[in-house]
Motif scaffolding. Structure first.
Motif, PDB file in Angstrom:
ATOM      1  N   GLY A  72     128.682 -85.722  70.618  1.00 64.31           N
ATOM      2  CA  GLY A  72     129.868 -85.522  69.799  1.00 64.31           C
ATOM      3  C   GLY A  72     131.064 -85.193  70.667  1.00 64.31           C
ATOM      4  N   ILE A  73     132.167 -84.922  70.020  1.00 69.08           N
ATOM      5  CA  ILE A  73     133.377 -84.521  70.743  1.00 69.08           C
ATOM      6  C   ILE A  73     133.167 -83.091  71.245  1.00 69.08           C
ATOM      7  CG2 ILE A  73     135.831 -84.022  70.479  1.00 69.08           C
ATOM      8  CD1 ILE A  73     136.004 -86.261  68.490  1.00 69.08           C
ATOM      9  N   PRO A  74     133.554 -82.817  72.479  1.00 66.48           N
ATOM     10  CA  PRO A  74     133.394 -81.452  73.005  1.00 66.48           C
ATOM     11  C   PRO A  74     134.248 -80.449  72.217  1.00 66.48           C
ATOM     12  CG  PRO A  74     134.494 -82.867  74.608  1.00 66.48           C
ATOM     13  CD  PRO A  74     134.133 -83.720  73.452  1.00 66.48           C
ATOM     14  N   PRO A  75     133.947 -79.177  72.329  1.00 68.39           N
ATOM     15  CA  PRO A  75     134.689 -78.145  71.584  1.00 68.39           C
ATOM     16  C   PRO A  75     136.185 -78.130  71.882  1.00 68.39           C
ATOM     17  CG  PRO A  75     132.715 -77.208  72.590  1.00 68.39           C
ATOM     18  CD  PRO A  75     132.840 -78.618  73.087  1.00 68.39           C
ATOM     19  N   THR A  76     136.599 -78.680  73.002  1.00 69.91           N
ATOM     20  CA  THR A  76     138.023 -78.695  73.337  1.00 69.91           C
ATOM     21  C   THR A  76     138.811 -79.618  72.415  1.00 69.91           C
ATOM     22  OG1 THR A  76     137.604 -80.372  75.016  1.00 69.91           O
ATOM     23  CG2 THR A  76     137.706 -78.078  75.751  1.00 69.91           C
ATOM     24  N   GLY A  77     138.146 -80.541  71.720  1.00 64.82           N
ATOM     25  CA  GLY A  77     138.816 -81.340  70.700  1.00 64.82           C
ATOM     26  C   GLY A  77     139.103 -82.777  71.079  1.00 64.82           C
ATOM     27  N   PHE A  78     139.615 -83.479  70.104  1.00 66.70           N
ATOM     28  CA  PHE A  78     139.885 -84.913  70.191  1.00 66.70           C
ATOM     29  C   PHE A  78     140.898 -85.244  71.289  1.00 66.70           C
ATOM     30  CE2 PHE A  78     142.277 -88.692  69.077  1.00 66.70           C
ATOM     31  CZ  PHE A  78     141.288 -89.600  68.751  1.00 66.70           C
ATOM     32  N   ILE A  79     142.013 -84.542  71.298  1.00 63.75           N
ATOM     33  CA  ILE A  79     143.079 -84.848  72.257  1.00 63.75           C
ATOM     34  C   ILE A  79     142.596 -84.640  73.680  1.00 63.75           C
ATOM     35  CG2 ILE A  79     145.357 -84.120  73.080  1.00 63.75           C
ATOM     36  CD1 ILE A  79     146.128 -83.722  70.135  1.00 63.75           C
ATOM     37  N   ASP A  80     141.923 -83.526  73.910  1.00 61.38           N
ATOM     38  CA  ASP A  80     141.412 -83.276  75.255  1.00 61.38           C
ATOM     39  C   ASP A  80     140.362 -84.303  75.658  1.00 61.38           C
ATOM     40  OD1 ASP A  80     143.023 -81.107  75.688  1.00 61.38           O
ATOM     41  OD2 ASP A  80     141.510 -79.625  75.168  1.00 61.38           O
ATOM     42  N   HIS A  81     139.582 -84.761  74.703  1.00 62.67           N
ATOM     43  CA  HIS A  81     138.512 -85.716  75.004  1.00 62.67           C
ATOM     44  C   HIS A  81     139.030 -87.122  75.267  1.00 62.67           C
ATOM     45  CE1 HIS A  81     134.468 -87.350  75.019  1.00 62.67           C
ATOM     46  NE2 HIS A  81     134.784 -88.192  74.051  1.00 62.67           N
ATOM     47  N   TYR A  82     139.951 -87.597  74.428  1.00 62.15           N
ATOM     48  CA  TYR A  82     140.388 -88.989  74.511  1.00 62.15           C
ATOM     49  C   TYR A  82     141.721 -89.210  75.226  1.00 62.15           C
ATOM     50  CZ  TYR A  82     136.731 -90.368  71.231  1.00 62.15           C
ATOM     51  OH  TYR A  82     135.523 -90.614  70.630  1.00 62.15           O
ATOM     52  N   LEU A  83     142.603 -88.215  75.227  1.00 63.79           N
ATOM     53  CA  LEU A  83     143.947 -88.450  75.735  1.00 63.79           C
ATOM     54  C   LEU A  83     144.261 -87.722  77.038  1.00 63.79           C
ATOM     55  CD1 LEU A  83     145.865 -88.317  72.335  1.00 63.79           C
ATOM     56  CD2 LEU A  83     144.912 -90.302  73.502  1.00 63.79           C
ATOM     57  N   THR A  84     144.005 -86.402  77.067  1.00 65.49           N
ATOM     58  CA  THR A  84     144.327 -85.626  78.259  1.00 65.49           C
ATOM     59  C   THR A  84     143.425 -86.053  79.410  1.00 65.49           C
ATOM     60  OG1 THR A  84     144.959 -83.763  76.873  1.00 65.49           O
ATOM     61  CG2 THR A  84     144.577 -83.297  79.199  1.00 65.49           C
ATOM     62  N   GLY A  85     144.039 -86.431  80.500  1.00 69.15           N
ATOM     63  CA  GLY A  85     143.286 -86.904  81.654  1.00 69.15           C
ATOM     64  C   GLY A  85     142.971 -88.395  81.599  1.00 69.15           C
ATOM     65  N   ILE A  87     145.166 -90.730  79.227  1.00 62.76           N
ATOM     66  CA  ILE A  87     146.485 -91.327  78.996  1.00 62.76           C
ATOM     67  C   ILE A  87     147.537 -90.641  79.864  1.00 62.76           C
ATOM     68  CG2 ILE A  87     148.248 -91.803  77.229  1.00 62.76           C
ATOM     69  CD1 ILE A  87     145.664 -93.351  76.795  1.00 62.76           C
ATOM     70  N   TYR A  88     147.399 -89.344  80.038  1.00 62.49           N
ATOM     71  CA  TYR A  88     148.337 -88.570  80.852  1.00 62.49           C
ATOM     72  C   TYR A  88     147.554 -87.504  81.613  1.00 62.49           C
ATOM     73  CZ  TYR A  88     147.849 -85.614  76.742  1.00 62.49           C
ATOM     74  OH  TYR A  88     147.334 -84.877  75.708  1.00 62.49           O
ATOM     75  N   PRO A  89     148.066 -87.078  82.755  1.00 62.83           N
ATOM     76  CA  PRO A  89     147.367 -86.062  83.551  1.00 62.83           C
ATOM     77  C   PRO A  89     147.325 -84.715  82.821  1.00 62.83           C
ATOM     78  CG  PRO A  89     149.083 -87.144  84.847  1.00 62.83           C
ATOM     79  CD  PRO A  89     149.266 -87.579  83.431  1.00 62.83           C
ATOM     80  N   PRO A  90     146.252 -83.954  83.001  1.00 65.05           N
ATOM     81  CA  PRO A  90     146.113 -82.664  82.310  1.00 65.05           C
ATOM     82  C   PRO A  90     147.280 -81.704  82.550  1.00 65.05           C
ATOM     83  CG  PRO A  90     144.054 -83.241  83.397  1.00 65.05           C
ATOM     84  CD  PRO A  90     145.081 -84.257  83.825  1.00 65.05           C
ATOM     85  N   LEU A  94     151.713 -79.888  78.317  1.00 71.97           N
ATOM     86  CA  LEU A  94     152.863 -79.238  77.693  1.00 71.97           C
ATOM     87  C   LEU A  94     154.047 -80.198  77.605  1.00 71.97           C
ATOM     88  CD1 LEU A  94     154.154 -76.756  76.451  1.00 71.97           C
ATOM     89  CD2 LEU A  94     154.774 -76.006  78.768  1.00 71.97           C
ATOM     90  N   THR A  95     154.248 -80.996  78.632  1.00 73.31           N
ATOM     91  CA  THR A  95     155.328 -81.983  78.615  1.00 73.31           C
ATOM     92  C   THR A  95     155.137 -82.976  77.476  1.00 73.31           C
ATOM     93  OG1 THR A  95     155.537 -81.796  81.021  1.00 73.31           O
ATOM     94  CG2 THR A  95     156.528 -83.732  79.992  1.00 73.31           C
ATOM     95  N   ILE A  96     153.915 -83.440  77.290  1.00 70.08           N
ATOM     96  CA  ILE A  96     153.612 -84.382  76.206  1.00 70.08           C
ATOM     97  C   ILE A  96     153.835 -83.708  74.853  1.00 70.08           C
ATOM     98  CG2 ILE A  96     151.763 -85.713  75.113  1.00 70.08           C
ATOM     99  CD1 ILE A  96     152.913 -86.958  77.696  1.00 70.08           C
TER     100      ILE A  96
END
Length: 127
Positions: A72-85, A87-90, A94-96
């Motif tokens: 499943g998706i990790p506890p950090t959530g959807f955005i952290d799983h699919y987007l952060t790192g 689509i854009y660097p971690p 905050l900038t995003i």
């Protein structure tokens, strides 16, 4: 197969929801009544981001994937799983987030300006 489809559908719905939160205010320029659902969705997104509310789409995707035998998706959530790192660097999270907030604010400001102009032009002449 069905459970994987549920997980994949929830993932796509989640991406579309995030796109709507970011860009949906611009729809109100053309269809002014759509501003209210957009405000509700944006406030909900803000609650998920700032308060840590659990997103039902994340829960549904995790359930579907686990039922299909996937992780499943990790506890950090959807955005952290699919987007952060991905689509854009971690380090630019905050900038995003600020860019998304600025885009939403610009769409709402544009809606107010556009709506006032439209209202002014359609008001009957009182001369």
């Amino acid at each position: 197969m069905v459970y994987r489809l549920i997980g994949d559908t929830a993932m796509v719905a989640h991406l579309l929801f995030l796109a709507y939160i970011t860009l949906g205010g611009f729809l109100a320029w053309r269809w002014p009544h759509t501003i209210w659902p957009h405000i509700a969705c944006a406030l909900y997104g803000l609650g998920v981001t700032l308060v840590g509310w659990r997103c039902p789409l994340t829960t549904l995707e995790t359930w579907g994937r686990q039922q299909a035998g996937q992780a499943g998706i990790p506890p950090t959530g959807f955005i952290d799983h699919y987007l952060t790192g991905v689509i854009y660097p971690p380090q630019h999270l905050l900038t995003i987030q600020l860019a998304v907030a600025a885009t939403i604010a610009a769409s709402w400001a544009g809606h107010l300006i556009h709506h006032r102009k439209r209202k002014h032009h359609t008001a009957p002449n009182r001369a």
